[in-house]
Design a protein around this motif. Structure first.
Motif, PDB file in Angstrom:
ATOM      1  N   GLN A  41       0.815  -1.215   0.000  1.00 45.93           N
ATOM      2  CA  GLN A  41       0.000   0.000   0.000  1.00 45.93           C
ATOM      3  C   GLN A  41       0.850   1.269   0.000  1.00 45.93           C
ATOM      4  O   GLN A  41       0.478   2.260  -0.619  1.00 45.93           O
ATOM      5  N   THR A  42       1.981   1.230   0.679  1.00 43.74           N
ATOM      6  CA  THR A  42       2.887   2.382   0.681  1.00 43.74           C
ATOM      7  C   THR A  42       3.427   2.632  -0.722  1.00 43.74           C
ATOM      8  O   THR A  42       3.434   3.769  -1.199  1.00 43.74           O
ATOM      9  N   THR A  43       3.835   1.574  -1.395  1.00 44.29           N
ATOM     10  CA  THR A  43       4.342   1.698  -2.765  1.00 44.29           C
ATOM     11  C   THR A  43       3.238   2.158  -3.709  1.00 44.29           C
ATOM     12  O   THR A  43       3.453   3.032  -4.555  1.00 44.29           O
ATOM     13  N   TYR A  44       2.052   1.599  -3.563  1.00 44.69           N
ATOM     14  CA  TYR A  44       0.895   1.953  -4.402  1.00 44.69           C
ATOM     15  C   TYR A  44       0.583   3.446  -4.259  1.00 44.69           C
ATOM     16  O   TYR A  44       0.445   4.167  -5.252  1.00 44.69           O
ATOM     17  N   HIS A  50       3.163  10.437  -6.982  1.00 47.34           N
ATOM     18  CA  HIS A  50       4.142  10.909  -7.970  1.00 47.34           C
ATOM     19  C   HIS A  50       3.600  10.902  -9.398  1.00 47.34           C
ATOM     20  O   HIS A  50       4.342  11.164 -10.348  1.00 47.34           O
ATOM     21  N   ARG A  51       2.321  10.557  -9.551  1.00 48.14           N
ATOM     22  CA  ARG A  51       1.662  10.516 -10.865  1.00 48.14           C
ATOM     23  C   ARG A  51       2.427   9.612 -11.840  1.00 48.14           C
ATOM     24  O   ARG A  51       2.593   9.917 -13.007  1.00 48.14           O
ATOM     25  N   ALA A  55       4.747   3.047 -13.220  1.00 46.59           N
ATOM     26  CA  ALA A  55       5.170   2.328 -12.017  1.00 46.59           C
ATOM     27  C   ALA A  55       3.974   1.707 -11.303  1.00 46.59           C
ATOM     28  O   ALA A  55       4.065   0.592 -10.778  1.00 46.59           O
ATOM     29  N   MET A  56       2.842   2.428 -11.285  1.00 45.12           N
ATOM     30  CA  MET A  56       1.652   1.870 -10.634  1.00 45.12           C
ATOM     31  C   MET A  56       1.154   0.655 -11.414  1.00 45.12           C
ATOM     32  O   MET A  56       0.828  -0.373 -10.821  1.00 45.12           O
ATOM     33  N   PRO A  92      -6.204  17.035  -9.478  1.00 44.19           N
ATOM     34  CA  PRO A  92      -5.756  18.356  -9.030  1.00 44.19           C
ATOM     35  C   PRO A  92      -4.306  18.302  -8.536  1.00 44.19           C
ATOM     36  O   PRO A  92      -3.865  17.277  -8.003  1.00 44.19           O
ATOM     37  N   ALA A  93      -3.589  19.392  -8.704  1.00 43.85           N
ATOM     38  CA  ALA A  93      -2.204  19.464  -8.235  1.00 43.85           C
ATOM     39  C   ALA A  93      -2.169  19.214  -6.732  1.00 43.85           C
ATOM     40  O   ALA A  93      -3.022  19.700  -5.991  1.00 43.85           O
ATOM     41  N   GLY A  94      -1.213  18.436  -6.309  1.00 40.17           N
ATOM     42  CA  GLY A  94      -1.030  18.181  -4.887  1.00 40.17           C
ATOM     43  C   GLY A  94      -1.915  17.101  -4.294  1.00 40.17           C
ATOM     44  O   GLY A  94      -1.824  16.806  -3.105  1.00 40.17           O
ATOM     45  N   GLU A  95      -2.785  16.495  -5.099  1.00 44.56           N
ATOM     46  CA  GLU A  95      -3.661  15.451  -4.567  1.00 44.56           C
ATOM     47  C   GLU A  95      -2.831  14.230  -4.186  1.00 44.56           C
ATOM     48  O   GLU A  95      -1.944  13.814  -4.925  1.00 44.56           O
ATOM     49  N   LYS A  96      -3.124  13.682  -3.012  1.00 49.42           N
ATOM     50  CA  LYS A  96      -2.403  12.525  -2.468  1.00 49.42           C
ATOM     51  C   LYS A  96      -3.386  11.397  -2.166  1.00 49.42           C
ATOM     52  O   LYS A  96      -4.578  11.629  -1.993  1.00 49.42           O
ATOM     53  N   LEU A  97      -2.850  10.191  -2.072  1.00 51.45           N
ATOM     54  CA  LEU A  97      -3.652   9.020  -1.741  1.00 51.45           C
ATOM     55  C   LEU A  97      -3.230   8.504  -0.375  1.00 51.45           C
ATOM     56  O   LEU A  97      -2.034   8.370  -0.093  1.00 51.45           O
ATOM     57  N   GLU A  98      -4.212   8.232   0.468  1.00 54.04           N
ATOM     58  CA  GLU A  98      -3.939   7.675   1.793  1.00 54.04           C
ATOM     59  C   GLU A  98      -4.801   6.441   1.985  1.00 54.04           C
ATOM     60  O   GLU A  98      -6.033   6.534   2.013  1.00 54.04           O
TER      61      GLU A  98
END
Length: 164
Positions: A41-44, A50-51, A55-56, A92-98
């Motif tokens: 999950q960390t790698t995913y 990093h868009r 790699a995904m 959107p710029a800066g969007e992250k996945l948690e």
């Protein structure tokens, strides 16, 4: 991993099984299962942040399936990469996945099913919550995603009591 083993593991998960059928001591200790899921999950999430669609997509098996939050099913690593490229181009710029795992268990020696919550977090807006189910398979020394489903929470009110 053989296709038959994958389908057997998924069938056992969907149909339910007796505790002895998928006892953790038979396949992987729970601590090892949890460590594998957390690392994956960390790698995913990192590839998402990093868009990096390539790699995904490399985290998926060659014939993997992905069902997105809109219900579309995409099959095959190449098609998944193309879908991820389109999705990531519109983020959107800066969007992250948690991701937060809720339950993970080994259903076979080389198969782990993980379920949890996922949030897409954007600056200056409320997080978008989703749920996921992931089927990880070990191919050689690597754990890869054979199937994933992403869903948004239901609009229906949650029942007051949960089934046991």
């Amino acid at each position: 991993m053989k296709t038959q083993t994958f389908f057997l593991a998924v069938a056992l998960t969907v149909a339910g099984s007796t505790p002895a059928t998928h006892a953790q001591t038979t396949f992987l200790p729970q601590s090892e299962t949890d460590a594998i899921v957390l690392k994956f999950q960390t790698t995913y999430a990192d590839t998402f942040d990093h868009r990096d669609a390539k790699a995904m997509a490399a985290l998926f098996t060659e014939n993997a399936t992905l069902q997105n939050e809109w219900g579309d099913v995409v099959q095959g690593q190449t098609n998944i990469e193309a879908t991820l490229n389109r999705l990531m181009a519109n983020l959107p710029a800066g969007e992250k996945l948690e991701d937060t795992p809720l339950v993970s268990h080994a259903v076979a020696a080389d198969v782990i099913v993980s379920q949890g919550t996922s949030q897409r977090i954007s600056p200056n807006s409320a997080p978008i919550q989703m749920f996921f189910t992931r089927v990880l398979v070990r191919e050689g020394s690597q754990w890869q995603l054979a199937a994933t489903q992403i869903a948004r929470p239901s609009a229906m009110p949650k029942p007051t009591s949960q089934p046991k």
